[in-house]
Design a protein around this motif. Structure first.
Motif, PDB file in Angstrom:
ATOM      1  N   ASN A  59       0.837  -1.176   0.037  1.00 11.66           N
ATOM      2  CA  ASN A  59       0.050  -0.201  -0.121  1.00 11.66           C
ATOM      3  C   ASN A  59       0.929   1.253   0.008  1.00 11.66           C
ATOM      4  O   ASN A  59       0.263   2.426   0.036  1.00 11.66           O
ATOM      5  N   GLN A  60       2.170   1.271  -0.105  1.00  9.59           N
ATOM      6  CA  GLN A  60       3.035   2.246  -0.067  1.00  9.59           C
ATOM      7  C   GLN A  60       3.819   2.378  -1.443  1.00  9.59           C
ATOM      8  O   GLN A  60       4.351   3.067  -1.800  1.00  9.59           O
ATOM      9  N   ASP A  61       3.223   1.601  -2.277  1.00  8.70           N
ATOM     10  CA  ASP A  61       4.055   1.446  -3.538  1.00  8.70           C
ATOM     11  C   ASP A  61       3.058   1.472  -4.761  1.00  8.70           C
ATOM     12  O   ASP A  61       2.350   0.297  -5.174  1.00  8.70           O
ATOM     13  N   LYS A  62       2.644   2.666  -5.477  1.00  7.94           N
ATOM     14  CA  LYS A  62       1.685   2.779  -6.211  1.00  7.94           C
ATOM     15  C   LYS A  62       1.986   1.977  -7.669  1.00  7.94           C
ATOM     16  O   LYS A  62       0.966   1.591  -8.143  1.00  7.94           O
ATOM     17  N   GLN A  63       3.114   1.750  -8.235  1.00  6.73           N
ATOM     18  CA  GLN A  63       3.516   0.978  -9.099  1.00  6.73           C
ATOM     19  C   GLN A  63       3.070  -0.325  -8.849  1.00  6.73           C
ATOM     20  O   GLN A  63       2.534  -1.023  -9.892  1.00  6.73           O
ATOM     21  N   LEU A  64       3.498  -0.918  -7.876  1.00  7.34           N
ATOM     22  CA  LEU A  64       3.047  -2.253  -7.463  1.00  7.34           C
ATOM     23  C   LEU A  64       1.593  -2.675  -7.215  1.00  7.34           C
ATOM     24  O   LEU A  64       1.019  -3.547  -7.758  1.00  7.34           O
ATOM     25  N   LEU A  65       0.874  -1.419  -6.792  1.00  6.77           N
ATOM     26  CA  LEU A  65      -0.668  -1.595  -6.708  1.00  6.77           C
ATOM     27  C   LEU A  65      -1.280  -1.594  -8.078  1.00  6.77           C
ATOM     28  O   LEU A  65      -2.218  -2.034  -8.433  1.00  6.77           O
ATOM     29  N   ASP A 114     -10.038  -8.587  -1.966  1.00  4.92           N
ATOM     30  CA  ASP A 114      -8.699  -8.008  -1.508  1.00  4.92           C
ATOM     31  C   ASP A 114      -8.355  -6.646  -2.023  1.00  4.92           C
ATOM     32  O   ASP A 114      -8.156  -5.699  -1.501  1.00  4.92           O
ATOM     33  N   THR A 115      -8.536  -6.535  -3.424  1.00  4.99           N
ATOM     34  CA  THR A 115      -8.186  -5.362  -4.222  1.00  4.99           C
ATOM     35  C   THR A 115      -8.961  -4.378  -3.846  1.00  4.99           C
ATOM     36  O   THR A 115      -8.653  -3.036  -3.642  1.00  4.99           O
ATOM     37  N   LEU A 116     -10.424  -4.859  -4.067  1.00  2.00           N
ATOM     38  CA  LEU A 116     -11.400  -3.428  -3.784  1.00  2.00           C
ATOM     39  C   LEU A 116     -11.264  -3.039  -2.465  1.00  2.00           C
ATOM     40  O   LEU A 116     -11.389  -1.652  -2.337  1.00  2.00           O
ATOM     41  N   LEU A 117     -11.386  -3.799  -1.376  1.00  5.38           N
ATOM     42  CA  LEU A 117     -11.529  -3.334  -0.111  1.00  5.38           C
ATOM     43  C   LEU A 117     -10.178  -2.994   0.869  1.00  5.38           C
ATOM     44  O   LEU A 117     -10.409  -1.993   1.694  1.00  5.38           O
ATOM     45  N   ILE A 118      -9.201  -3.316   0.363  1.00  4.50           N
ATOM     46  CA  ILE A 118      -7.954  -2.992   1.172  1.00  4.50           C
ATOM     47  C   ILE A 118      -6.880  -2.242   0.507  1.00  4.50           C
ATOM     48  O   ILE A 118      -5.950  -1.379   1.278  1.00  4.50           O
ATOM     49  N   ASP A 119      -6.783  -2.438  -0.817  1.00  4.76           N
ATOM     50  CA  ASP A 119      -5.834  -1.682  -1.726  1.00  4.76           C
ATOM     51  C   ASP A 119      -5.841  -0.249  -1.411  1.00  4.76           C
ATOM     52  O   ASP A 119      -6.995   0.238  -1.317  1.00  4.76           O
ATOM     53  N   THR A 120      -4.928   0.623  -1.543  1.00  3.52           N
ATOM     54  CA  THR A 120      -5.035   2.115  -1.425  1.00  3.52           C
ATOM     55  C   THR A 120      -5.790   2.606  -2.343  1.00  3.52           C
ATOM     56  O   THR A 120      -5.768   2.217  -3.766  1.00  3.52           O
ATOM     57  N   ARG A 121      -6.434   3.777  -2.177  1.00  6.15           N
ATOM     58  CA  ARG A 121      -7.418   4.335  -3.012  1.00  6.15           C
ATOM     59  C   ARG A 121      -6.556   5.060  -4.167  1.00  6.15           C
ATOM     60  O   ARG A 121      -5.615   5.650  -3.703  1.00  6.15           O
ATOM     61  N   LYS A 122      -7.401   5.589  -5.044  1.00  9.48           N
ATOM     62  CA  LYS A 122      -6.887   6.403  -6.475  1.00  9.48           C
ATOM     63  C   LYS A 122      -5.557   6.509  -6.621  1.00  9.48           C
ATOM     64  O   LYS A 122      -4.562   7.250  -6.914  1.00  9.48           O
ATOM     65  N   VAL A 123      -4.897   5.240  -7.009  1.00  9.09           N
ATOM     66  CA  VAL A 123      -3.614   4.937  -7.330  1.00  9.09           C
ATOM     67  C   VAL A 123      -3.500   4.501  -8.889  1.00  9.09           C
ATOM     68  O   VAL A 123      -2.714   4.641  -9.563  1.00  9.09           O
ATOM     69  N   TYR A 124      -4.603   4.030  -9.622  1.00  9.13           N
ATOM     70  CA  TYR A 124      -4.773   3.703 -11.056  1.00  9.13           C
ATOM     71  C   TYR A 124      -4.719   5.020 -11.757  1.00  9.13           C
ATOM     72  O   TYR A 124      -5.288   5.947 -11.698  1.00  9.13           O
ATOM     73  N   SER A 198     -14.339   2.502  -8.948  1.00 11.15           N
ATOM     74  CA  SER A 198     -14.606   1.910  -7.511  1.00 11.15           C
ATOM     75  C   SER A 198     -13.543   2.274  -6.673  1.00 11.15           C
ATOM     76  O   SER A 198     -13.748   2.505  -5.609  1.00 11.15           O
ATOM     77  N   LYS A 199     -12.184   2.377  -7.123  1.00  8.35           N
ATOM     78  CA  LYS A 199     -11.157   2.424  -6.240  1.00  8.35           C
ATOM     79  C   LYS A 199     -10.975   3.936  -5.680  1.00  8.35           C
ATOM     80  O   LYS A 199     -10.219   4.306  -5.165  1.00  8.35           O
ATOM     81  N   TYR A 200     -11.884   4.784  -6.296  1.00  5.06           N
ATOM     82  CA  TYR A 200     -11.893   6.140  -5.788  1.00  5.06           C
ATOM     83  C   TYR A 200     -12.750   6.387  -4.394  1.00  5.06           C
ATOM     84  O   TYR A 200     -12.646   7.048  -3.905  1.00  5.06           O
ATOM     85  N   PHE A 201     -13.568   5.152  -4.335  1.00  4.09           N
ATOM     86  CA  PHE A 201     -14.277   5.242  -3.237  1.00  4.09           C
ATOM     87  C   PHE A 201     -14.083   3.870  -2.178  1.00  4.09           C
ATOM     88  O   PHE A 201     -14.446   4.124  -0.857  1.00  4.09           O
ATOM     89  N   LEU A 202     -13.607   3.134  -2.475  1.00  7.78           N
ATOM     90  CA  LEU A 202     -13.103   1.799  -1.838  1.00  7.78           C
ATOM     91  C   LEU A 202     -11.790   1.491  -1.449  1.00  7.78           C
ATOM     92  O   LEU A 202     -10.986   1.769  -2.253  1.00  7.78           O
ATOM     93  N   LYS A 205      -7.743   4.775   2.468  1.00  7.36           N
ATOM     94  CA  LYS A 205      -7.282   6.171   1.968  1.00  7.36           C
ATOM     95  C   LYS A 205      -5.577   6.479   1.891  1.00  7.36           C
ATOM     96  O   LYS A 205      -4.974   5.852   3.061  1.00  7.36           O
ATOM     97  N   GLN A 206      -5.083   7.082   1.133  1.00  6.01           N
ATOM     98  CA  GLN A 206      -3.772   7.583   0.894  1.00  6.01           C
ATOM     99  C   GLN A 206      -3.369   8.415   2.180  1.00  6.01           C
ATOM    100  O   GLN A 206      -4.090   9.039   2.667  1.00  6.01           O
TER     101      GLN A 206
END
Length: 208
Positions: A59-65, A114-124, A198-202, A205-206
């Motif tokens: 969750n600290q690596d935007k490229q990996l996300l 896992d991706t929807l609910l736990i990964d950091t928002r707004k990275v894509y 979806s990842k703007y809302f789920l 948070k960064q």
């Protein structure tokens, strides 16, 4: 070990078990199926995450996300295509078994959640759905090449050496296969944008 690492390890283990059952029961020709290859992609990526998490938290690596978003999309199409196109045609004994549910439902849904609910928002990025679509595109080229050139038998496939009926060029011709492929591509990109939105809302948070 964190709860998330345990969760990833569990999904990877289920993926290994499901893929192993597929190969043990029907042979190495199962590797010609997108289902098996996408499950192998997921379990390999999750093993990498488990080994990498301490030094480089996901969750600290935007490229990996963003890469994980692509892996999630790769397994999402496994679930969607099977459930809506292939499951209605499957025999009861082929549908109601452990290996089928592992690779078509349990592993895909577990990673999607896992991706929807736990990964950091707004990275894509808004271009990501097109990048993610390269995975099924390359597979389609590989599968059609096998059907037309190498002709390795696909276990259990009624359209063997094509793994799926909708890419059987010999039976349906190029216009129909291209139309089917275009439809899948458009659907894939649209679902990709659904994930982006979806990842703007789920998710988490960064951190500022």
């Amino acid at each position: 070990m964190s709860k998330r690492l345990v969760y990833w390890a569990l999904i990877a283990s289920l993926g290994i078990f499901g893929v192993s059952l597929q190969i043990a029961e029907d042979g190495w020709g199962m590797l010609l199926y997108y289902t098996v290859l996408s499950n192998m992609l997921v379990l390999s990526f999750l093993i990498f995450l488990c080994l990498n998490e301490k030094e480089n938290p996901l969750n600290q690596d935007k490229q990996l996300l963003r890469i994980k978003g692509g892996v999630t999309m790769a397994i999402t199409i496994t679930f969607v295509i099977y459930h809506f196109l292939l499951a209605p045609l499957a025999k009861p004994e082929d549908f109601w078994n452990v290996r089928n549910f592992l690779v078509h439902y349990i592993v895909p849904i577990a990673l999607i959640l896992d991706t929807l609910l736990i990964d950091t928002r707004k990275v894509y990025r808004w271009s990501d759905p097109f990048s993610w679509s390269l995975t099924p595109l390359f597979y389609s080229l590989f599968a059609i090449f096998n059907g037309l050139v190498t002709k390795l038998p696909v276990p259990g496939a009624t359209d063997s050496p094509f793994p799926y009926f909708f890419i059987n060029v010999g039976k349906y011709g190029w216009p129909t296969v291209l139309q089917n492929s275009l439809g899948i591509f458009i659907g894939y990109v649209l679902v990709g944008y659904l994930l982006v939105i979806s990842k703007y809302f789920l998710g988490k948070k960064q951190s500022n």
